[in-house]
Design a protein around this motif. Structure first.
Motif, PDB file in Angstrom:
ATOM      1  N   MET A 387      82.819  -6.286  -3.176  1.00 27.98           N
ATOM      2  CA  MET A 387      83.228  -6.520  -4.737  1.00 27.98           C
ATOM      3  C   MET A 387      82.656  -7.390  -5.549  1.00 27.98           C
ATOM      4  N   GLY A 388      82.150  -8.263  -4.989  1.00 28.29           N
ATOM      5  CA  GLY A 388      81.540  -9.474  -5.534  1.00 28.29           C
ATOM      6  C   GLY A 388      79.622  -9.452  -5.866  1.00 28.29           C
ATOM      7  N   GLN A 389      79.132  -7.943  -5.098  1.00 24.65           N
ATOM      8  CA  GLN A 389      78.404  -7.771  -4.961  1.00 24.65           C
ATOM      9  C   GLN A 389      78.374  -6.492  -6.221  1.00 24.65           C
ATOM     10  N   ALA A 411      75.294   1.295 -10.888  1.00 23.31           N
ATOM     11  CA  ALA A 411      76.307   0.679 -10.221  1.00 23.31           C
ATOM     12  C   ALA A 411      76.679   1.323  -9.015  1.00 23.31           C
ATOM     13  N   SER A 412      76.644   2.563  -8.949  1.00 27.05           N
ATOM     14  CA  SER A 412      77.586   3.754  -7.502  1.00 27.05           C
ATOM     15  C   SER A 412      75.773   3.811  -6.957  1.00 27.05           C
ATOM     16  N   ASN A 416      75.305   2.820  -3.009  1.00 22.80           N
ATOM     17  CA  ASN A 416      75.180   3.673  -2.086  1.00 22.80           C
ATOM     18  C   ASN A 416      73.517   3.082  -1.684  1.00 22.80           C
ATOM     19  N   GLU A 417      73.121   2.601  -2.299  1.00 22.22           N
ATOM     20  CA  GLU A 417      71.577   1.690  -0.846  1.00 22.22           C
ATOM     21  C   GLU A 417      72.189   0.479  -0.585  1.00 22.22           C
ATOM     22  N   LEU A 418      73.003   0.326  -0.063  1.00 22.30           N
ATOM     23  CA  LEU A 418      73.980  -1.389   0.209  1.00 22.30           C
ATOM     24  C   LEU A 418      74.552  -0.743   1.992  1.00 22.30           C
TER      25      LEU A 418
END
Length: 691
Positions: A387-389, A411-412, A416-418
């Motif tokens: 959430m913070g990121q 943002a999506s 996804n890249e995380l």
């Protein structure tokens, strides 16, 4: 081998051996009776008369003579017992009853009778004994008292352990022990609790009001106090009388003297081999603290220690979670010119009391402002970290001036890249408070709500895309934009599902309940936010707080247009069927909310025809405006703007024609319509009488 012919040795015995049966009975508090049923006479020997505390002259062999010694209700019970035994063929009976002595005292007595019958089975005599059973009853009563005391002690441990099972924090442990129910369970006058902290004992609960002594809040482990001794020795300390308090602990006596305390038990609370605290249980009676009671108190101390250790760990985790959550949420909400903003966050009541819900208010270029509400899947530190990121990334993209759809798509892609298995829902609002235009993008989140200045509250059916993270998986990063108009005094309500979802209740029902509370709530957004949170807690009951919740209210300032019931405005881009469909739903919802339900289908059909014509015959977008003024006529005005200067022409279609019917339909359904040239194009308008 012994001589078999040897004589047995002579043994000296008393002259009256063996004892006569009468002597045996008399020495054991028993007497005999012989009841002749034919004559009705009942002989009682002297020992039997002594059992009834009667002198020989006071008894004339008639059972009625015992009426002064046997209470009426006992006599009736004995008569019924004997009659039943005589009738059902029994050969004996027995019963306990109370006999009244000469001084009026009642004494437990036992009677045993043997029934003698003739060959035909008819009862003729009853021969039996009566005996003093007071000692037997006393012993039985003592055993019952001991058993009852054992059960009571066991019940104290069981009920206290059951109450502590629901305590999660140290405060809840204290409440379970020191509230009225806790004191009643323990049979105590007061309970205090101290925690061991760095060589000192900190009193965290002083129990009943008026028993707190400020200079005893902190005591050293080496001091001469009962709690200190318990921590040093790891053994309980029992104070049996007030005198022991006075002379054994003079520094403590000034605190004990005014209280109704006569004894106390101080128990060490040991977890994982080390003392974590000490509990003092005070009684309004003096006590010897016998072995059984001490064993119970030791078992109780062990149960309390385990609960306290668990609660301390929970409080530490909760504090860490709360600090992390606060670090992830905005430190403050910036002032927004032209608007009032209220935000609320409530942590979850499960897991570590942390979740992925968040809110944010972001100043944008050109005086605009972005309002964001979102929810990352899960209730743990991972959800909070994501959430913070995500909040920081959204803020960065928005501050760069990207369009709402672009902010959401990026943002999506970032989520996804995380490479996480979590997804997030989000609603993003880009509001121009100078004009009231608000562009809304929704990614799998629940719809926002809009409360108009005049009090009408409606759900905004915002076109939506897939949740963040999932959209990138399916390569669907197109997020449609819904435009609404915020009139002065209108309040936009953004929230997460924790505010509306309740176990066993449909989400739509929860949204309707939320709309009702928003409609009837106060105008001030801070008061309205408090009202919404309180209403959710009441509606949730015991399950309230199982999910975390975020809430954001944005109210446009300015003088409300009191001559307007409602206003709706939306931009519809070309080649976007989803936007056209969303506009239809929004028009239908708005018109019905304004009280024009009977003509809602006609208005929707005309709007759809005008929007379709604008998109087909022009190169740009269509702009829809609907306004319902306050007036005696209540005429709803529908306007569709486009960027073409070519005015539409009404023409009659041929028999096989498929075009030319649009304006004919408008002419038939609307009460009045027309076309106005504008500097950047034209506006086709029509009005409907909605009385």
């Amino acid at each position: 081998m012994a001589d078999r012919g040897a004589k047995r040795p002579t043994v000296s015995v008393p002259d009256d051996w063996p004892a006569h049966p009468d002597l045996t009975l008399a020495l054991n508090g028993m007497g005999g009776f012989d009841w002749d049923l034919d004559s009705g006479l009942m002989h009682m020997d002297p020992p039997a008369l002594e059992v009834f505390d009667l002198r020989p002259a006071e008894y004339d062999d008639r059972p009625e003579s015992l009426s002064s010694r046997v209470p009426d209700h006992e006599a009736a019970r004995l008569d019924a017992l004997v009659a039943r035994a005589l009738k059902d063929g029994s050969d004996s009976y027995g019963a306990y009853f109370r006999a009244r002595m000469r001084d009026g005292a009642l004494r437990w007595t036992h009677i045993q009778g043997s029934i003698r019958r003739d060959p035909t089975g008819r009862p003729r005599r009853i021969i039996g004994i009566v005996r003093d059973a007071s000692h037997e009853y006393t012993h039985a009563a003592e055993r019952l008292a001991v058993d009852e005391e054992r059960r009571r002690h066991t019940s104290v441990v069981e009920r206290t352990t059951a109450a502590l099972a629901h305590a999660r924090s140290v405060g809840e442990v204290i409440a379970a022990l020191a509230n009225e129910q806790g004191l009643e369970r323990l049979g105590a006058e007061n309970v205090i609790l101290g925690l061991v902290e760095a060589g000192r004992i900190r009193l965290v609960s002083e129990g009943k009001a008026g028993s707190f002594v400020p200079d005893l809040e902190y005591t050293r482990v080496g001091d001469h106090f009962p709690m200190s001794e318990v921590v040093r020795t790891l053994t309980p300390r029992y104070v049996r009388t007030r005198a022991e308090f006075r002379f054994g602990y003079p520094r403590l006596w000034h605190a004990i003297e005014p209280l109704n305390i006569h004894s106390a038990a101080y128990l060490p609370l040991i977890a994982q081999g080390r003392p974590i605290g000490v509990i003092g249980v005070f009684y309004a009676r003096e006590s010897d603290f016998r072995d059984q009671e001490r064993n119970v108190l030791l078992a109780l101390g062990s149960s309390i220690a385990q609960s306290l250790a668990r609660a301390m760990l929970f409080d530490q985790e909760h504090s860490l979670a709360a600090d992390l959550q606060q670090a992830m949420l905005p430190r403050r909400i910036p002032g927004v010119p032209g608007a009032q903003v209220a935000v609320r966050y409530r942590s979850a009541g499960v897991g570590r009391d942390i979740g992925g819900d968040w809110y944010d208010v972001i100043p944008l270029p050109d005086g605009r402002v972005a309002a964001v509400i979102g929810d990352v899947q899960g209730h743990d530190t991972h959800a909070a970290a994501l959430m913070g990121q995500l909040r920081i990334v959204l803020r960065a993209y928005a501050a760069e001036g990207h369009a709402p759809a672009t902010v959401m798509a990026r943002a999506s892609a970032f989520l996804n890249e995380l490479d996480t298995d979590r997804f997030a829902t989000c609603t993003y609002v880009d509001a121009d408070l100078s004009t009231g235009a608000a562009r809304i993008v929704r990614a799998g989140h629940i719809d926002p709500m809009l409360r108009h200045a005049e009090g009408i509250c409606r759900r905004l059916p915002v076109a939506g895309g897939l949740p963040l993270g999932i959209a990138s998986e399916f390569i669907r990063l197109d997020y449609p934009v819904t435009t609404v108009h915020l009139a002065p005094g209108d309040t936009l309500v953004l929230c997460t599902d924790g505010l509306v979802e309740q176990p066993g209740i449909d989400l739509d029902d929860g949204m309707r309940d939320l709309a009702r509370v928003v409609r009837d709530g106060p105008q001030d957004v801070q008061q309205l936010a408090d009202t919404l949170c309180e209403s959710a807690d009441r509606a949730g009951g015991e399950s309230a707080g199982e999910d975390d919740m975020a809430l954001l209210l944005l109210r446009r300032l300015g003088t409300p247009e009191h001559d307007t019931v409602g206003r709706f405005r939306q931009h519809i881009p070309p080649a976007d069927p989803d936007a056209l469909s969303a506009a239809r739903h929004m028009i239908r919802a708005a018109v019905r909310a304004w009280g024009a339900r009977e003509r809602s289908e006609e208005i929707e059909l005309v709007a759809d025809e005008l929007i379709t014509n604008a998109l087909l015959h022009t190169d740009g977008e269509a702009i829809v405006n609907i306004r319902m003024p306050h007036s005696a006529m209540r005429r709803l005005r529908l306007e569709v703007e486009d960027h073409s200067s070519s005015l539409p022409r009404r023409r009659e279609p041929g028999e096989a024609g498929v075009s030319g019917r649009g304006l004919l339909l408008v002419d038939r359904l609307a009460d009045v319509w027309g076309v106005e040239p504008r500097g950047t194009g034209k506006c086709v308008w029509c009005e409907f009488n909605c009385l």
